[in-house]
Motif scaffolding. Structure first.
Motif, PDB file in Angstrom:
ATOM      1  N   TYR A  91      32.731  46.077  45.078  1.00  0.00           N
ATOM      2  CA  TYR A  91      33.442  45.799  46.523  1.00  0.00           C
ATOM      3  C   TYR A  91      34.674  46.283  45.030  1.00  0.00           C
ATOM      4  O   TYR A  91      34.689  45.514  44.460  1.00  0.00           O
ATOM      5  CB  TYR A  91      33.817  44.827  46.802  1.00  0.00           C
ATOM      6  N   VAL A  92      35.428  46.865  45.304  1.00  0.00           N
ATOM      7  CA  VAL A  92      37.216  47.425  45.055  1.00  0.00           C
ATOM      8  C   VAL A  92      38.434  47.980  45.884  1.00  0.00           C
ATOM      9  O   VAL A  92      37.570  47.970  47.412  1.00  0.00           O
ATOM     10  CB  VAL A  92      36.680  48.751  44.693  1.00  0.00           C
ATOM     11  N   LEU A  93      39.572  47.391  45.480  1.00  0.00           N
ATOM     12  CA  LEU A  93      40.514  47.905  45.991  1.00  0.00           C
ATOM     13  C   LEU A  93      40.979  49.494  45.379  1.00  0.00           C
ATOM     14  O   LEU A  93      41.443  49.334  44.595  1.00  0.00           O
ATOM     15  CB  LEU A  93      41.387  46.126  46.008  1.00  0.00           C
ATOM     16  N   ILE A  94      40.996  50.040  46.328  1.00  0.00           N
ATOM     17  CA  ILE A  94      41.995  50.883  45.890  1.00  0.00           C
ATOM     18  C   ILE A  94      43.383  51.150  46.578  1.00  0.00           C
ATOM     19  O   ILE A  94      43.302  51.336  48.031  1.00  0.00           O
ATOM     20  CB  ILE A  94      40.903  52.649  46.498  1.00  0.00           C
ATOM     21  N   GLY A  95      44.394  50.866  45.331  1.00  0.00           N
ATOM     22  CA  GLY A  95      45.951  51.047  46.039  1.00  0.00           C
ATOM     23  C   GLY A  95      46.901  50.378  44.802  1.00  0.00           C
ATOM     24  O   GLY A  95      46.501  48.772  44.479  1.00  0.00           O
ATOM     25  N   PRO A 139      45.394  53.624  41.433  1.00  0.00           N
ATOM     26  CA  PRO A 139      44.248  52.807  40.249  1.00  0.00           C
ATOM     27  C   PRO A 139      43.620  52.005  40.928  1.00  0.00           C
ATOM     28  O   PRO A 139      43.392  51.958  43.336  1.00  0.00           O
ATOM     29  CB  PRO A 139      44.962  51.392  40.267  1.00  0.00           C
ATOM     30  N   VAL A 140      42.372  51.461  40.952  1.00  0.00           N
ATOM     31  CA  VAL A 140      41.129  51.079  41.072  1.00  0.00           C
ATOM     32  C   VAL A 140      41.119  49.677  41.069  1.00  0.00           C
ATOM     33  O   VAL A 140      40.668  49.960  39.810  1.00  0.00           O
ATOM     34  CB  VAL A 140      39.862  52.097  41.746  1.00  0.00           C
ATOM     35  N   LEU A 141      40.902  48.529  41.610  1.00  0.00           N
ATOM     36  CA  LEU A 141      40.628  47.375  41.061  1.00  0.00           C
ATOM     37  C   LEU A 141      39.339  46.915  41.699  1.00  0.00           C
ATOM     38  O   LEU A 141      39.268  46.611  42.509  1.00  0.00           O
ATOM     39  CB  LEU A 141      42.363  46.522  41.088  1.00  0.00           C
ATOM     40  N   PRO A 142      39.397  44.986  40.733  1.00  0.00           N
ATOM     41  CA  PRO A 142      38.233  44.282  41.656  1.00  0.00           C
ATOM     42  C   PRO A 142      38.203  44.241  43.047  1.00  0.00           C
ATOM     43  O   PRO A 142      39.619  43.200  42.823  1.00  0.00           O
ATOM     44  CB  PRO A 142      37.543  44.102  40.012  1.00  0.00           C
TER      45      PRO A 142
END
Length: 545
Positions: free
Chosen positions: A42-46, A123-126
């Motif tokens: 699962y990732v956060l996009i922002g 950016p895409v973060l964990p």
């Protein structure tokens, strides 16, 4: 999500292909970050500080592509084909597809829909693991296992909301995929939550759940139990029943029978596969026998057609009404009818007589001291198992299953304060199948009625099958929660996929590849379908060939 800003990006959103999906993006991962990403993550996009970032899940990849040259270039080909002779390898990066699951509100950590898409170079973060369970709705009191790829995140069902167990569960998977373990986990957790559980066990696998898991001493299972934080233990309140004339491997099993006067004649007609002529004769016989008994009792008989009964909320004919109506009484009445009939009618009566005499030989009606009583089952924390494994006739099993379901349903209707109850039907495809569904309209109507009215009274059904392709669509429609283990074969996969709702194709593609004990869970409780590593059951299971 407090640590969002302290995490470096895994990669960045790429430009879109015009043929792309609205709910998917392409993620490009620099070489140094490839080891940080895996499928299912699962990732956060922002960017940091964005109020409503996107939540995503990696659904395919990582795939690897050269940075500055084509993978079909001579330079790239030479580095692969002559790997033992040349020392170089083009610089490369990773590529993944990410499914967009929603936008995250940072105020109260809930997901909402979206009508736009993240820009290229976003950016895409964990995704910090401490918020995943809340965002996906994984919290509850029935411990199922771990979110796949996240051992620190437990997956739960909530036994105290009506959108899970009372709206029915389906457990599907091929042989050895882990579906029986999952069924036991559901039973253990429901019992611990104060539910009454009834298991219609056609294989005899559940009859020793009063004992701790006998495999727990073996190293693989012992290690798994330690990893999931569970220990072997049996269920305290367990009772096992078996049919007269059959054997059970449970030494404490108690013989039971059904009261014939409680049976719906329409269920019997469908399950026994009576022809139209036999149905007419049998209904004539049943009506006349009923009239005679009610006259003796000084009661008045009210005749209704089959469809009148199905349209209303009346009890099915015979249910809880005529304790003196026995199978032998009907057989005796046929002898009287034969004496009064002409030659043309005798053939029809004899066919019905043969069916009833055959049914009597199975001894399931009015044959032993203990007559099935739903009151004995509907107690908090009570596990009741009906061992049907030694029965030689599927139709007999189906008569028993149908009648137990009816009487439990009627008891829950009459006593709304009875404890929440779930009925587990093993090998459900032998009860109602795609092949016989048109001839089982009354049974299917009963299942629909239980589903429609039962959930308001905390009554749920759990269907288990290794052959979902043989189940009718009506069964899938009843199961709002589905636990899908490894399934193979196009027909089985197609049957499940049609009923699974909006599951991403790439996620669905994982189903044939799932390992033992892994499952795709689709439930109204969860914000999206999730992959779960199911915990080992604590109770014992009888292994059958």
């Amino acid at each position: 999500m407090s640590d969002q800003t302290s995490l470096s990006p895994l990669g960045f959103v790429n430009f879109d292909d015009i043929r792309g999906q609205n709910n998917e993006i392409e993620l490009r991962i620099p070489f140094d970050e490839i080891k940080r990403i895996q499928r299912g993550q699962y990732v956060l996009i922002g960017s940091a500080g964005v109020e409503r970032p996107y939540l995503g899940r990696v659904i395919s990849g990582p795939f690897y592509t050269p940075d500055a040259v084509s993978k079909d270039s001579a330079f790239a080909r030479t580095s692969i084909l002559l790997a033992n002779e040349v020392p170089f390898l083009p610089d490369f990066h990773g590529v993944c597809r990410v499914e967009l699951l929603g936008r995250v509100s940072l105020d109260d950590y809930h997901l909402s829909g979206f009508a736009s898409r993240p820009f290229p170079k976003t950016p895409v973060l964990p995704m910090p693991s401490d918020q995943i369970a809340q965002l996906l709705g994984l919290e509850g009191n029935m411990y199922l296992g771990h979110l796949t790829g996240y051992e620190q995140i437990r997956v739960y069902f909530n036994a105290h909301v009506k959108k899970v167990l009372p709206r029915n569960v389906g457990v599907f998977g091929t042989v050895g995929s882990g579906k029986t373990n999952t069924a036991q986990v559901l039973i253990e957790e429901a019992i611990a939550s104060g539910w009454a559980v009834v298991v219609l066990d056609v294989e005899g696998e559940y009859i020793s759940m009063d004992k701790p898991n006998g495999e727990a001493k073996k190293k693989p299972l012992a290690a798994a139990m330690q990893r999931f934080g569970v220990s072997p233990r049996g269920i305290e309140n367990v009772q096992v029943f078996n049919c007269p004339g059959t054997e059970s491997r449970c030494p404490d099993a108690r013989e039971f029978c059904l009261r014939f006067g409680n049976l719906s004649p329409y269920d019997l007609i469908e399950i026994m596969g009576m022809s139209e002529a036999q149905e007419t004769r049998f209904l004539e016989l049943h009506e006349e026998a009923t009239a005679k008994l009610m006259t003796k009792q000084g009661a008045t008989q009210h005749k209704h057609s089959k469809w009148d009964r199905l349209a209303g909320n009346n009890n099915p004919v015979g249910l809880n009404s005529l304790p003196n109506l026995t199978l032998q009484f009907l057989i005796d009445q046929i002898d009287i009818e034969n004496q009064d009939s002409g030659y043309g009618n005798k053939a029809s009566w004899n066919k019905v007589l043969q069916l009833l005499v055959k049914l009597k030989r199975y001894q399931i009606f009015d044959s032993v001291d203990y007559v099935f009583n739903a009151d004995d089952l509907l107690k908090p924390g009570q596990l009741s198992i009906f061992d049907l494994s030694d029965a030689t006739n599927v139709r007999v099993n189906n008569i028993i299953i149908a009648q137990i379901l009816r009487e439990i349903f009627e008891k829950k209707i009459d006593e709304p304060d009875a404890p929440p109850t779930i009925v587990v039907i093993e090998e459900a495809h032998t009860f109602v199948s795609r092949e016989n569904v048109k001839a089982m309209e009354n049974i299917v109507d009963m299942l629909r009625e239980i589903s429609r009215r039962g959930r308001k009274r905390w009554l749920g059904l759990c269907f288990i099958s290794q052959q979902p392709a043989h189940l009718p669509n009506e069964i899938f429609e009843l199961c709002n929660t589905k636990v899908i283990h490894q399934t193979t074969g196009k027909r089985n996969l197609d049957a499940l996929q049609v009923s699974a709702g909006n599951v991403n194709e790439a996620v669905w593609g994982e189903v044939p590849l799932l390992g033992q004990g892994q499952a795709l869970i689709i439930s109204p409780q969860f914000a999206h379908p999730v992959l779960c590593d199911m915990r080992p059951c604590s109770t014992n299971r009888e292994y059958t060939d």
